[in-house]
Write a protein that holds these residues in place. Sequence first.
Motif, PDB file in Angstrom:
ATOM      1  N   THR A 188      38.124  36.619  34.664  1.00 36.60           N
ATOM      2  CA  THR A 188      38.953  35.822  35.580  1.00 36.60           C
ATOM      3  C   THR A 188      38.943  34.333  35.239  1.00 36.60           C
ATOM      4  O   THR A 188      39.262  33.499  36.090  1.00 36.60           O
ATOM      5  N   TYR A 204      42.332  32.754  35.825  1.00 34.27           N
ATOM      6  CA  TYR A 204      42.579  32.466  37.240  1.00 34.27           C
ATOM      7  C   TYR A 204      41.768  31.248  37.702  1.00 34.27           C
ATOM      8  O   TYR A 204      42.205  30.513  38.593  1.00 34.27           O
ATOM      9  N   TYR A 254      46.364  33.534  44.256  1.00 34.15           N
ATOM     10  CA  TYR A 254      45.452  33.713  43.126  1.00 34.15           C
ATOM     11  C   TYR A 254      44.157  34.397  43.579  1.00 34.15           C
ATOM     12  O   TYR A 254      43.618  35.277  42.880  1.00 34.15           O
ATOM     13  N   ILE A 284      42.422  37.825  42.205  1.00 28.04           N
ATOM     14  CA  ILE A 284      41.042  37.833  41.681  1.00 28.04           C
ATOM     15  C   ILE A 284      40.233  38.931  42.368  1.00 28.04           C
ATOM     16  O   ILE A 284      39.488  39.683  41.722  1.00 28.04           O
ATOM     17  N   LYS A 285      40.394  39.044  43.672  1.00 29.11           N
ATOM     18  CA  LYS A 285      39.641  40.059  44.425  1.00 29.11           C
ATOM     19  C   LYS A 285      40.015  41.461  43.942  1.00 29.11           C
ATOM     20  O   LYS A 285      39.148  42.334  43.781  1.00 29.11           O
ATOM     21  N   ASN A 307      38.485  41.989  40.372  1.00 27.75           N
ATOM     22  CA  ASN A 307      37.025  42.154  40.454  1.00 27.75           C
ATOM     23  C   ASN A 307      36.661  43.563  40.925  1.00 27.75           C
ATOM     24  O   ASN A 307      35.714  44.192  40.426  1.00 27.75           O
ATOM     25  N   PHE A 359      34.094  34.305  40.583  1.00 29.96           N
ATOM     26  CA  PHE A 359      34.435  34.368  39.165  1.00 29.96           C
ATOM     27  C   PHE A 359      33.323  35.004  38.335  1.00 29.96           C
ATOM     28  O   PHE A 359      32.164  34.598  38.423  1.00 29.96           O
TER      29      PHE A 359
END
Length: 454
Positions: A268, A271, A348, A352-353, A356, A367
């Motif tokens: 990430t 991001y 964003y 990311i969530k 992940n 991150f």
Amino acid sequence: IAYVESEVVIMPNKIIAFPFSEITNNQTINPTDLFEVENILEFQEICGKIKDEKGVVDFVMYMKNKDILKNHNYSITESTRNGKTVYRTYVNDPTKKSGRRQIESTTRENLDKKIIIHYNLSAKPKGHNFEEVYKDWLFEYKESEVSGATVQRINSDYIRFYMSDEISKKNVEDLTTIYCKNFLNKQIKKHGLTRKALNNMKTILNNVIWYSIEKKYITENPLRDMKIQSTFIQPEKKKADEEEVFNYEEIELVQKALLEDIENEKDTAAYAILLSFQLGVRVGELITLKWSDIDENSVHIQRMVRTYRKVDRETLKPIGKQIYEVLPNTKTPAGNRSIFLTNKARSYLDEIKRLNKERGFSNEFIFYQENGNRMNRQRVNTVLYSYCDKVNITKKSSHKIRKTFISNLIENGFNPEVITKMVGHEDYQTTLKSYCRSLKQRKQLENELNECCL
């Protein structure tokens, strides 16, 4: 029965010399030197000579010299050279390969004097080596007050400016005002130092001197009232805006390229770069963000990461792997703040969530790298540099994104107090001095200037 005169106590077969201080009948005396008397004749001779303080001094010197000759561990030889008698012996000398050197004289009396001089010089205090005092200050004193990163930064300056210079071999007791001034002027000329750089490197010299005073190695500060007015001091050079911030066109190019490739990235970091453009936080604050710091409309900045390597005391070189230390605080108290989340920032974070979760990363930090370790500064910058290359613009670090964010707020007329709080500065002057740049290209600025000129 002891015989007492001046400050020497003489007993059969033993003589004890005391410091020159008043001795009372009730005082307990601890001897500082003990000398043996070989026979009663010598005992009677010494008693007759000690009449006053000078006699005590002469006596102590005589007995010490006698002990030196008695304990000299090399034999004395006698030979003839060109019809003259020559006396020879050896004395220790660590600078020689054999560890010793020969001395000689044409008389035994003069040879004895040479032996005595050698041992007296060897017995003199060696003083305190500058580099050893620096190490004591850095590791025993400074390390308890500052972070490992600060220790590493200070030591980098020492290696650059001091380690290869003769000052590192000099004793602090021998540092004079003239010597220190010449040293600093030499470094200014050699490295082309600005006034700020000079003050930074001089910090080491200042602290070694003050540490030496605290330790009572020296009593006077040779730097006191010393002024450096070198004509070789370089003016501070302000870097061009093109090097310090992303202009509007570059921002669009980088963000577009990142979004196009985002699904192909294995972590990430991309991001992290995109979110940095929305938040303007320090990269050390960004990579320590946790999901618990996020609420519906804002993100709480409350910690940072510090990166450094330990320094070896003996060699003063960095050792071991990089240490990434998460601190439960920000750079300054003002750094502990909440920042409004833009629509893009929330979008964003949602992506990311999702990523992940798909990759099985922990749900503590936001991150992570491909291997599941927490994101680090180097990885973010590596990805950013690669995209700068891809869109053919000047390479800029993640900190330049922060400068870009702040400059954009200033350029768009945001309230100075709001800006200062958002970016975690103590005052607006800091913001203006280091972060105020134009994001417009030169041609655009020229056109606007032409339009507004009277």
